[in-house]
Scaffold this motif. Structure first.
Motif, PDB file in Angstrom:
ATOM      1  N   GLU A   1      55.976  -7.813 -19.940  1.00  0.00           N
ATOM      2  CA  GLU A   1      55.424  -6.840 -20.888  1.00  0.00           C
ATOM      3  C   GLU A   1      55.422  -7.468 -22.274  1.00  0.00           C
ATOM      4  N   ILE A   2      54.278  -7.462 -22.913  1.00  0.00           N
ATOM      5  CA  ILE A   2      54.087  -8.158 -24.184  1.00  0.00           C
ATOM      6  C   ILE A   2      54.975  -7.561 -25.273  1.00  0.00           C
ATOM      7  N   ILE A   3      55.624  -8.454 -26.049  1.00  0.00           N
ATOM      8  CA  ILE A   3      56.452  -8.020 -27.178  1.00  0.00           C
ATOM      9  C   ILE A   3      55.958  -8.608 -28.508  1.00  0.00           C
ATOM     10  N   GLN A   4      55.044  -9.578 -28.459  1.00  0.00           N
ATOM     11  CA  GLN A   4      54.483 -10.136 -29.697  1.00  0.00           C
ATOM     12  C   GLN A   4      53.088 -10.675 -29.428  1.00  0.00           C
ATOM     13  N   ILE A   5      52.172 -10.386 -30.346  1.00  0.00           N
ATOM     14  CA  ILE A   5      50.835 -10.978 -30.336  1.00  0.00           C
ATOM     15  C   ILE A   5      50.672 -11.751 -31.636  1.00  0.00           C
ATOM     16  N   GLY A   6      50.371 -13.033 -31.529  1.00  0.00           N
ATOM     17  CA  GLY A   6      50.093 -13.857 -32.699  1.00  0.00           C
ATOM     18  C   GLY A   6      48.724 -14.500 -32.559  1.00  0.00           C
ATOM     19  N   ALA A   7      48.007 -14.617 -33.653  1.00  0.00           N
ATOM     20  CA  ALA A   7      46.655 -15.180 -33.574  1.00  0.00           C
ATOM     21  C   ALA A   7      46.219 -15.725 -34.922  1.00  0.00           C
ATOM     22  N   VAL A   8      45.303 -16.672 -34.872  1.00  0.00           N
ATOM     23  CA  VAL A   8      44.626 -17.158 -36.074  1.00  0.00           C
ATOM     24  C   VAL A   8      43.124 -17.117 -35.825  1.00  0.00           C
ATOM     25  N   LYS A   9      42.383 -16.894 -36.886  1.00  0.00           N
ATOM     26  CA  LYS A   9      40.927 -16.845 -36.809  1.00  0.00           C
ATOM     27  C   LYS A   9      40.361 -18.133 -37.395  1.00  0.00           C
TER      28      LYS A   9
ATOM     29  N   GLU B   1      33.384 -21.492 -37.863  1.00  0.00           N
ATOM     30  CA  GLU B   1      32.593 -22.356 -36.987  1.00  0.00           C
ATOM     31  C   GLU B   1      32.904 -23.827 -37.169  1.00  0.00           C
ATOM     32  N   SER B   2      33.600 -24.194 -38.236  1.00  0.00           N
ATOM     33  CA  SER B   2      34.044 -25.580 -38.424  1.00  0.00           C
ATOM     34  C   SER B   2      35.523 -25.746 -38.065  1.00  0.00           C
ATOM     35  N   LEU B   3      36.098 -24.721 -37.424  1.00  0.00           N
ATOM     36  CA  LEU B   3      37.479 -24.717 -36.928  1.00  0.00           C
ATOM     37  C   LEU B   3      38.524 -24.701 -38.040  1.00  0.00           C
ATOM     38  N   GLN B   4      38.154 -24.193 -39.195  1.00  0.00           N
ATOM     39  CA  GLN B   4      39.132 -24.009 -40.267  1.00  0.00           C
ATOM     40  C   GLN B   4      39.767 -22.629 -40.138  1.00  0.00           C
ATOM     41  N   ILE B   5      41.091 -22.563 -40.341  1.00  0.00           N
ATOM     42  CA  ILE B   5      41.796 -21.291 -40.254  1.00  0.00           C
ATOM     43  C   ILE B   5      41.452 -20.432 -41.474  1.00  0.00           C
ATOM     44  N   VAL B   6      40.916 -19.240 -41.206  1.00  0.00           N
ATOM     45  CA  VAL B   6      40.504 -18.361 -42.299  1.00  0.00           C
ATOM     46  C   VAL B   6      41.318 -17.067 -42.348  1.00  0.00           C
ATOM     47  N   ASP B   7      42.093 -16.783 -41.302  1.00  0.00           N
ATOM     48  CA  ASP B   7      42.887 -15.557 -41.298  1.00  0.00           C
ATOM     49  C   ASP B   7      43.944 -15.672 -40.196  1.00  0.00           C
ATOM     50  N   GLN B   8      44.954 -14.834 -40.265  1.00  0.00           N
ATOM     51  CA  GLN B   8      45.972 -14.839 -39.227  1.00  0.00           C
ATOM     52  C   GLN B   8      46.425 -13.418 -38.927  1.00  0.00           C
ATOM     53  N   PHE B   9      47.058 -13.247 -37.769  1.00  0.00           N
ATOM     54  CA  PHE B   9      47.423 -11.916 -37.288  1.00  0.00           C
ATOM     55  C   PHE B   9      48.751 -12.012 -36.541  1.00  0.00           C
ATOM     56  N   GLU B  10      49.598 -11.000 -36.736  1.00  0.00           N
ATOM     57  CA  GLU B  10      50.849 -10.924 -35.983  1.00  0.00           C
ATOM     58  C   GLU B  10      51.272  -9.473 -35.855  1.00  0.00           C
ATOM     59  N   VAL B  11      51.723  -9.097 -34.668  1.00  0.00           N
ATOM     60  CA  VAL B  11      52.254  -7.758 -34.462  1.00  0.00           C
ATOM     61  C   VAL B  11      53.331  -7.838 -33.389  1.00  0.00           C
TER      62      VAL B  11
ATOM     63  N   GLY C   1      49.124  -1.829 -31.134  1.00  0.00           N
ATOM     64  CA  GLY C   1      49.086  -3.253 -31.423  1.00  0.00           C
ATOM     65  C   GLY C   1      47.843  -3.924 -30.871  1.00  0.00           C
ATOM     66  N   CYS C   2      47.457  -3.550 -29.659  1.00  0.00           N
ATOM     67  CA  CYS C   2      46.260  -4.148 -29.050  1.00  0.00           C
ATOM     68  C   CYS C   2      44.994  -3.705 -29.765  1.00  0.00           C
ATOM     69  N   GLU C   3      44.951  -2.449 -30.174  1.00  0.00           N
ATOM     70  CA  GLU C   3      43.784  -1.971 -30.912  1.00  0.00           C
ATOM     71  C   GLU C   3      43.641  -2.707 -32.242  1.00  0.00           C
ATOM     72  N   LYS C   4      44.769  -2.980 -32.919  1.00  0.00           N
ATOM     73  CA  LYS C   4      44.731  -3.761 -34.164  1.00  0.00           C
ATOM     74  C   LYS C   4      44.251  -5.185 -33.886  1.00  0.00           C
ATOM     75  N   PHE C   5      44.718  -5.747 -32.775  1.00  0.00           N
ATOM     76  CA  PHE C   5      44.293  -7.095 -32.403  1.00  0.00           C
ATOM     77  C   PHE C   5      42.794  -7.143 -32.123  1.00  0.00           C
TER      78      PHE C   5
ATOM     79  N   ASN D   1      45.677 -13.447 -18.773  1.00  0.00           N
ATOM     80  CA  ASN D   1      46.085 -12.599 -17.658  1.00  0.00           C
ATOM     81  C   ASN D   1      47.090 -11.549 -18.115  1.00  0.00           C
ATOM     82  N   MET D   2      48.051 -11.977 -18.933  1.00  0.00           N
ATOM     83  CA  MET D   2      49.072 -11.048 -19.431  1.00  0.00           C
ATOM     84  C   MET D   2      48.439  -9.977 -20.321  1.00  0.00           C
ATOM     85  N   LEU D   3      47.486 -10.362 -21.151  1.00  0.00           N
ATOM     86  CA  LEU D   3      46.824  -9.402 -22.033  1.00  0.00           C
ATOM     87  C   LEU D   3      46.077  -8.352 -21.214  1.00  0.00           C
ATOM     88  N   MET D   4      45.393  -8.789 -20.179  1.00  0.00           N
ATOM     89  CA  MET D   4      44.642  -7.846 -19.344  1.00  0.00           C
ATOM     90  C   MET D   4      45.579  -6.946 -18.554  1.00  0.00           C
TER      91      MET D   4
END
Length: 303
Positions: free
Chosen positions: A31-39, A42-52, A87-91, A110-113
């Motif tokens: 069961e998921i306890i943390q979601i981390g992500a970066v956006k 198109e040139s693969l530069q990090i423009v934003d990040q997310f954590e919950v 948390g998933c809706e925010k993601f 798979n875990m997210l689904m």
């Protein structure tokens, strides 16, 4: 278009015995306890990040090995966490309408689904997903071996002294930095052209859930008629099942059709249980769900 590189951390059950599944109502391995992500742009530069952080509902006792590995405590989750639905809706809002999901290996998608399914989260669109691990192995080593993220970082000379392994956000950042160092975009384009259809993150709705126990051998799991026969969740008439195929590890899938009510997904999750008197046995957790486009395409590829 943006690339959403994400990583998950999840709690594990102390046992996957059938009785535990019945009590918790949760047939999956985490069961998921943390979601981390970066956006990435198109040139693969990090423009934003997310954590919950997520407060678990089905597995409210933190497994000691998970706590040791992630340094996430249940006290922290109770204070800082939100429900998985929120948390998933925010993601999903962070992903946006033009996001493409990327993770290191298939476990996270798979875990997210699985978690979206059990928490009954509505996924309003099918979001494309790609496996950076497989793209890296094919591009850099011309193989399908599963390279650990740290191994890829070492090979690509990615330095991340201030980032902690087994932290969702930090691992997402490290994955993004690896993608910046090898021809990720070229590999992704070749994958899309070769595969035609990519795997997606989509929503499922559960119609039925049954557990079958004390199966002696793997070949008997789907051979016995009471496990293979499945009824339409609407009219209760038998579904016409297509051949059962393996999806990944302990997961199997079939499509079941009803003349009046259409197509449904039939999922099997196979586990092992140890009985003091009977020894090792297998059990099957079978679920009937809707069959969105992404699930039908996954079945067609595995078939």
């Amino acid at each position: 278009m943006h690339y959403i590189v994400f990583d998950l951390e999840w709690n594990q059950p102390y046992t996957l015995e059938p009785n535990m599944i019945r009590r918790s109502g949760f047939p999956f391995i985490g069961e998921i306890i943390q979601i981390g992500a970066v956006k990435l742009d198109e040139s693969l530069q990090i423009v934003d990040q997310f954590e919950v952080f997520i407060t678990p509902k089905f597995l409210p006792i933190m497994h000691h090995s998970v706590e040791k590995l992630t340094h996430i405590t249940m006290d922290k989750l109770r204070k800082e966490g939100v429900s998985f639905r929120r948390g998933c809706e925010k993601f999903l809002r962070f992903v946006g309408s033009d996001g493409i999901l990327v993770s290191w290996g298939p476990d996270d998608i798979n875990m997210l689904m699985d978690n979206a399914f059990c928490h009954k989260v509505h996924v309003h669109q099918e979001v494309p997903w790609f496996d950076a691990q497989s793209l890296y192995a094919k591009t850099m080593h011309d193989c399908s071996q599963q390279y650990a993220l740290q191994k890829a970082m070492d090979e690509m000379q990615v330095q991340a002294p201030n980032l902690q392994a087994h932290n969702g956000l930090h691992d997402a950042i490290c994955t993004a930095m690896v993608c910046q160092r090898f021809p990720f975009l070229e590999a992704l384009q070749k994958k899309r052209e070769k595969q035609g259809k990519q795997r997606c993150f989509y929503g499922l709705s559960r119609h039925e859930h049954k557990i079958f126990e004390s199966i002696v051998t793997m070949p008997r799991i789907f051979r016995q008629s009471n496990r293979a026969k499945t009824a339409c969740p609407v009219c209760k008439e038998p579904l016409q099942l297509d051949p059962i195929v393996g999806v990944v590890k302990h997961r199997f899938l079939s499509m079941g059709s009803c003349k009046e009510h259409g197509t449904f997904g039939v999922h099997w999750y196979v586990g092992k249980s140890i009985s003091k008197h009977l020894g090792k046995r297998y059990y099957v957790s079978k679920m009937v769900t809707n069959a969105p486009k992404g699930l039908r395409e996954l079945y067609a590829r595995k078939k």
